[in-house]
Design a protein around this motif. Structure first.
Motif, PDB file in Angstrom:
ATOM      1  N   ASP A  34       0.844  -1.203   0.000  1.00 25.21           N
ATOM      2  CA  ASP A  34       0.000   0.000   0.000  1.00 25.21           C
ATOM      3  C   ASP A  34       0.878   1.251   0.000  1.00 25.21           C
ATOM      4  OD1 ASP A  34      -2.575  -0.932  -0.057  1.00 25.21           O
ATOM      5  OD2 ASP A  34      -2.937  -0.787   2.107  1.00 25.21           O
ATOM      6  N   THR A 197       6.173  -0.824   1.174  1.00 30.02           N
ATOM      7  CA  THR A 197       4.947  -0.229   1.716  1.00 30.02           C
ATOM      8  C   THR A 197       5.296   1.153   2.276  1.00 30.02           C
ATOM      9  OG1 THR A 197       4.279  -2.454   2.362  1.00 30.02           O
ATOM     10  CG2 THR A 197       3.031  -0.624   3.334  1.00 30.02           C
ATOM     11  N   LYS A 214      -4.092   5.372  -1.352  1.00 37.07           N
ATOM     12  CA  LYS A 214      -5.113   5.293  -0.303  1.00 37.07           C
ATOM     13  C   LYS A 214      -4.883   6.427   0.679  1.00 37.07           C
ATOM     14  CE  LYS A 214      -6.098   0.418  -0.076  1.00 37.07           C
ATOM     15  NZ  LYS A 214      -5.653  -0.782   0.627  1.00 37.07           N
ATOM     16  N   LYS A 228      -9.832   4.956  -1.014  1.00 35.99           N
ATOM     17  CA  LYS A 228      -8.987   5.251  -2.162  1.00 35.99           C
ATOM     18  C   LYS A 228      -8.886   6.762  -2.351  1.00 35.99           C
ATOM     19  CE  LYS A 228      -9.080   1.156  -4.804  1.00 35.99           C
ATOM     20  NZ  LYS A 228      -9.943   0.269  -5.577  1.00 35.99           N
TER      21      LYS A 228
END
Ligand code: ADP
Length: 273
Positions: A34, A197, A214, A228
């Motif tokens: 992410d 990440t 995100k 999002k």
């Protein structure tokens, strides 16, 4: 999930007149790979939250699980956790102290007790990852570099620890436009090329809009919104209530596109805002 937070509460100075509840029942899942933007007005709890992620602050209550390890348990090896989660503080260049760039970047890996060869290869790679030329910079003093270069050297020092998660707290604060672009550009390629990440703490909607996929919005110690990037930026009214202005984003996006930049597909565009 690389990071899992359950019912996290944090109170500064409990039981004193200065008692302050900084985090209120935070629950959060962050998946490997992410790229998270953590936003919120000053004092909303962003720094307090990220300092929990590598054990710098221990929760008043609640659990933090990093890569399957409960870092709130008493048996946890904090050294191992700090290696997994690299935290780049605000103004990290203030922590540069060695006489050469090489020594500064090598400081962390040396403390891990690694072999000289391994240290050297990590230092070289980390310096290259932040977009600096290893041979020409390694013997220079960090103090004679530009603001953007200094900051990138400081980030390289964290990268040399090979973290799985990189947390950056306001990485462009105080830099001139050129320095900002240098730093943001390298963060973006780190994400794209290394698949690391990333959690980017920023009050700059521009930085956030450019980079992350995100967003987590904090408000008064709580997670107020999560989703999002484009979904969050669509909720202009709600963001404004939290002191985060959408006009800024709209204006920025216009200028950004005018300069001929492409807007990533998963990022909001002006027309949609
Ligand atoms: P942000 O990073 O979003 O600006 P912080 O995590 O720094 O927010 O602060 C959250 C709240 O905790 C604020 O009300 C702040 O005043 C308070 N706070 C932060 N650090 C301390 C501290 N060392 N002692 C007491 N209160 C603090």
């Amino acid at each position: 999930m690389i990071i899992k937070i359950e019912n996290l509460n944090y109170i500064y100075n409990p039981g004193t007149p200065f008692e302050k509840k900084a985090l209120n029942n935070i629950n959060l899942d962050i998946a490997r790979g992410d790229f998270i933007g953590l936003i919120g007005h000053t004092g909303s709890g962003k720094s307090t939250l990220v300092q929990h992620l590598n054990g710098l602050i221990r929760p008043t209550s609640g659990k933090i699980i990093i890569d399957g390890i409960d870092i709130t348990s008493n048996e946890v090896n904090l050294r191992e956790i700090r290696q997994k989660v690299g935290l780049v503080f605000q103004y990290p260049e203030y922590q540069l102290f060695e006489e050469t760039v090489y020594k500064d970047v090598a400081f962390g890996p040396k403390n891990l007790g690694l072999e000289e060869d391994e240290i050297k290869s990590r230092v070289k790679k980390a310096i290259e990852l932040v977009g600096l030329d290893y041979d020409s910079i390694k013997d220079r003093s960090p103090f004679e570099l530009s603001g953007g270069q200094k900051r990138r050297v400081a980030i390289a020092g964290i990268l040399a620890m090979k973290p799985e998660v990189l947390v950056l707290d306001e990485p462009t604060a105080g830099l001139d436009p050129r320095g900002r672009d240098e730093v943001l550009g390298r963060i973006q390629s780190l994400y794209e090329e290394e698949g690391i990440t990333i959690i980017l703490v920023s009050h700059s909607m521009e930085d956030i809009a450019k980079l992350v996929n995100k967003i987590i919005v904090m408000y008064e110690g709580e997670i107020a919104m999560e989703g999002k990037t484009r979904e969050i930026f669509k909720q202009a009214e709600k963001l404004e209530q939290m002191g985060l202005g959408i006009p800024q984003i709209t204006m920025f996006m216009r200028q950004y596109k005018k300069k001929g930049n492409e807007v990533r597909d998963d990022i909001i565009t002006v027309e949609e805002a």
